[in-house]
Design an enzyme around this catalytic site. Structure first.
Site, PDB file in Angstrom:
ATOM      1  N   LYS A  20       0.848  -1.201   0.000  1.00 44.97           N
ATOM      2  CA  LYS A  20       0.000   0.000   0.000  1.00 44.97           C
ATOM      3  C   LYS A  20       0.883   1.251   0.000  1.00 44.97           C
ATOM      4  O   LYS A  20       0.621   2.215  -0.716  1.00 44.97           O
ATOM      5  CB  LYS A  20      -0.917  -0.011   1.231  1.00 44.97           C
ATOM      6  CG  LYS A  20      -2.064  -1.006   1.109  1.00 44.97           C
ATOM      7  CD  LYS A  20      -2.794  -1.230   2.423  1.00 44.97           C
ATOM      8  CE  LYS A  20      -3.790  -2.382   2.277  1.00 44.97           C
ATOM      9  NZ  LYS A  20      -4.398  -2.814   3.529  1.00 44.97           N
ATOM     10  N   GLN A  54      -4.052  -1.787  10.014  1.00 47.39           N
ATOM     11  CA  GLN A  54      -4.023  -3.127   9.407  1.00 47.39           C
ATOM     12  C   GLN A  54      -4.520  -4.171  10.407  1.00 47.39           C
ATOM     13  O   GLN A  54      -4.098  -4.208  11.556  1.00 47.39           O
ATOM     14  CB  GLN A  54      -2.584  -3.446   8.952  1.00 47.39           C
ATOM     15  CG  GLN A  54      -2.446  -4.707   8.129  1.00 47.39           C
ATOM     16  CD  GLN A  54      -3.141  -4.644   6.768  1.00 47.39           C
ATOM     17  OE1 GLN A  54      -3.314  -3.574   6.196  1.00 47.39           O
ATOM     18  NE2 GLN A  54      -3.569  -5.780   6.266  1.00 47.39           N
ATOM     19  N   ASP A  67     -11.115   2.062   5.000  1.00 50.56           N
ATOM     20  CA  ASP A  67     -11.425   0.629   4.928  1.00 50.56           C
ATOM     21  C   ASP A  67     -12.930   0.351   4.907  1.00 50.56           C
ATOM     22  O   ASP A  67     -13.348  -0.761   4.590  1.00 50.56           O
ATOM     23  CB  ASP A  67     -10.854  -0.080   6.164  1.00 50.56           C
ATOM     24  CG  ASP A  67      -9.437  -0.560   5.947  1.00 50.56           C
ATOM     25  OD1 ASP A  67      -9.163  -1.082   4.867  1.00 50.56           O
ATOM     26  OD2 ASP A  67      -8.626  -0.415   6.875  1.00 50.56           O
TER      27      ASP A  67
HETATM   28  N1  GUN Z   1      -6.375  -7.129   6.835  1.00 51.91           N
HETATM   29  C1  GUN Z   1      -6.686  -7.879   5.756  1.00 51.91           C
HETATM   30  N2  GUN Z   1      -7.301  -7.127   4.805  1.00 51.91           N
HETATM   31  C2  GUN Z   1      -7.366  -5.868   5.305  1.00 51.91           C
HETATM   32  C3  GUN Z   1      -7.877  -4.650   4.790  1.00 51.91           C
HETATM   33  O1  GUN Z   1      -8.409  -4.567   3.676  1.00 51.91           O
HETATM   34  N3  GUN Z   1      -7.749  -3.560   5.606  1.00 51.91           N
HETATM   35  C4  GUN Z   1      -7.181  -3.635   6.847  1.00 51.91           C
HETATM   36  N4  GUN Z   1      -7.121  -2.509   7.586  1.00 51.91           N
HETATM   37  N5  GUN Z   1      -6.710  -4.756   7.347  1.00 51.91           N
HETATM   38  C5  GUN Z   1      -6.788  -5.866   6.581  1.00 51.91           C
END
Ligand code: GUN
Length: 331
Positions: A18, A62, A85
Site C-alpha cells: 500500500k 491493518q 477501509d
Molecule cells: N487485513 C486484511 N485485509 C485488510 C484490509 O483490507 N484492511 C485492513 N485494515 N486490514 C486488513
C-alpha cells in the site's frame, strides 16, 4: 496514514504494498509501525491524534491487531470520514443502505474486477464462502446490489459442494487451502480467490485448487498476483477519485499527471504479472488456462505504449480505463 501493530509477515507485505503504491502515484503516506506489545490505550491515543491531524485524510489500521487490543474499539475510534477501509459501523450502515461513503477495498475491487472483465453480475447465482466483516459480508452485499442472487456459505454450511456447483460466480474468502476443488465448480464459472495460505510445501496459495479449477473455470484469479494487488489498486483508485478536490486527500495538485499513470506505475511497483492466456487444445469447451508466453515482454511493451498513448491523449477518469481486469489473468 497506515498503522501496523506487531510483526505479522502477511500484514507487513500488505502495508508495504500500500505504501509503495501511494509513493508511486504521489500520495503522501505516513506509516506507524508499533511493536506487538503495544497497549490498546497507546493505539487509541495514536488514532485520536491522526483523527485530529488535518493533514491526514485517511486512516488504515491493518488487521488483525494483537490479542490484547480490542479490534472493535479500534474501529470505533477511527473518524468515519477517514475510515478508508469502511470498517466503522457508520460506513458499514451506509454500505448496506446504499448511502454515500467509503466502500471496502477488497469487496469493491472484486465487483470492479468482474465488471471490467465484461461479465455481468445481474441475475447470476453468486456464492460467497466466508462471512467475515472484512470480505464475506460486504462482498455479498455488493453482489446483491449488483442484482446477483447471493448465497453466503461458512464453516457450518452442510452442502457446500452442491451449492457451489450451482454458482456462476464464486468468491472464496475463508483462508483454507483447497476449500474449492474442481468437482465443486460449474464449467465457465468465475472464481475469485481471496484466500492467502501456505500449502504443505510452504508455497503461497489461495482457497481454490487453482491448477485443476482453471481447466473448468471461465475466469479465475491467481494467488499470489490476483486479489492482493487488486485491493491495493482499488485503494489508490478510491483516492484518485478525489482529484477534483486534491487537498481533501493530500494529493499535490501537480500530481494529476502522475495519477493518470496509475495503471502502469502501479503494476510496475507491485511486480504485477501479465499473462498470455491460451485456450488449451484439450477439447474442453470454454476451458481456459493461463500461461506465461514467450511473447510476454513484447506484448507488455506494446500494451504499455498503447495505454500510455491512450491515457495521454484522453483525460478520462481512471475508472473507465479498464486497468483492473480478469483479462489480465485469463484470456
Ligand atoms: N487485513 C486484511 N485485509 C485488510 C484490509 O483490507 N484492511 C485492513 N485494515 N486490514 C486488513
Amino acid at each position: 496514514a497506515v498503522v501496523l501493530v506487531g510483526d505479522d509477515s502477511a500484514s507487513q507485505v500488505y502495508v508495504n504494498n500500500k505504501k509503495k503504491a501511494c509513493e508511486a502515484v504521489g500520495i503522501r503516506s505516513v506509516s506507524h509501525v508499533l511493536s506487538g506489545g503495544t497497549t490498546e490505550e497507546a493505539l487509541l491515543e495514536l488514532i485520536a491524534k491522526l483523527n485530529a491531524d488535518k493533514d491526514i485524510h485517511g486512516i488504515l489500521v491493518q488487521m488483525p491487531v494483537p490479542k490484547q487490543i480490542d479490534e472493535r474499539k479500534v474501529i470505533l475510534a477511527i473518524d468515519p470520514k477517514k475510515d478508508v477501509d469502511c470498517f466503522h459501523p457508520v460506513n458499514v450502515g451506509n454500505l448496506h443502505t446504499g448511502g454515500e461513503g467509503f466502500l471496502p477495498c477488497t469487496p469493491a475491487g472484486i465487483i470492479e474486477l468482474i465488471k471490467r472483465s465484461g461479465h455481468s453480475i445481474e441475475g447470476k447465482q453468486c456464492v460467497v464462502i466466508g462471512r467475515s466483516n472484512i470480505v464475506g459480508k460486504p462482498v455479498a452485499m455488493l453482489l446483491m446490489q449488483e442484482n446477483g442472487t447471493v448465497t453466503i456459505c461458512h464453516s457450518r454450511t452442510r452442502n457446500l459442494a452442491e451449492i457451489c456447483r450451482g454458482a456462476d460466480i464464486i468468491v472464496s474468502a475463508v483462508g483454507k487451502v483447497n476449500t474449492v476443488t474442481a468437482d465443486m465448480v460449474k464449467e465457465g464459472a468465475i472464481l475469485i480467490d481471496v484466500g492467502m495460505n501456505r500449502n504443505e510445501a510452504g508455497k503461497l496459495c489461495g482457497d481454490v485448487d487453482f491448477e485443476n479449477v482453471k481447466e473448468i473455470a471461465g475466469a479465475i484469479t491467481p494467488v499470489p498476483g490476483g486479489v492482493g494487488p487488486m485491493t491495493v489498486a482499488t485503494l489508490i483508485e478510491k483516492l484518485q477519485h478525489s482529484r477534483k478536490n486534491p487537498e481533501w486527500i493530500g494529493i499535490k495538485k501537480n500530481c494529476k499527471k502522475i495519477l493518470r499513470w496509475i495503471p502502469l506505475t502501479f503494476r510496475e511497483s507491485q511486480g504485477y504479472s501479465f499473462y498470455i492466456g491460451k485456450i488449451r487444445k484439450n477439447g474442453r469447451k470454454g476451458s481456459v488456462c493461463m500461461k506465461k508466453g514467450a511473447l510476454k515482454g513484447i506484448v507488455c511493451l506494446v500494451v504499455i505504449v498503447v495505454i500510455w498513448m491512450a491515457v495521454s491523449f484522453r483525460s478520462k477518469p481512471l475508472s473507465e480505463e479498464g486497468e483492473i481486469s480478469l483479462e489480465n489473468f485469463v484470456v
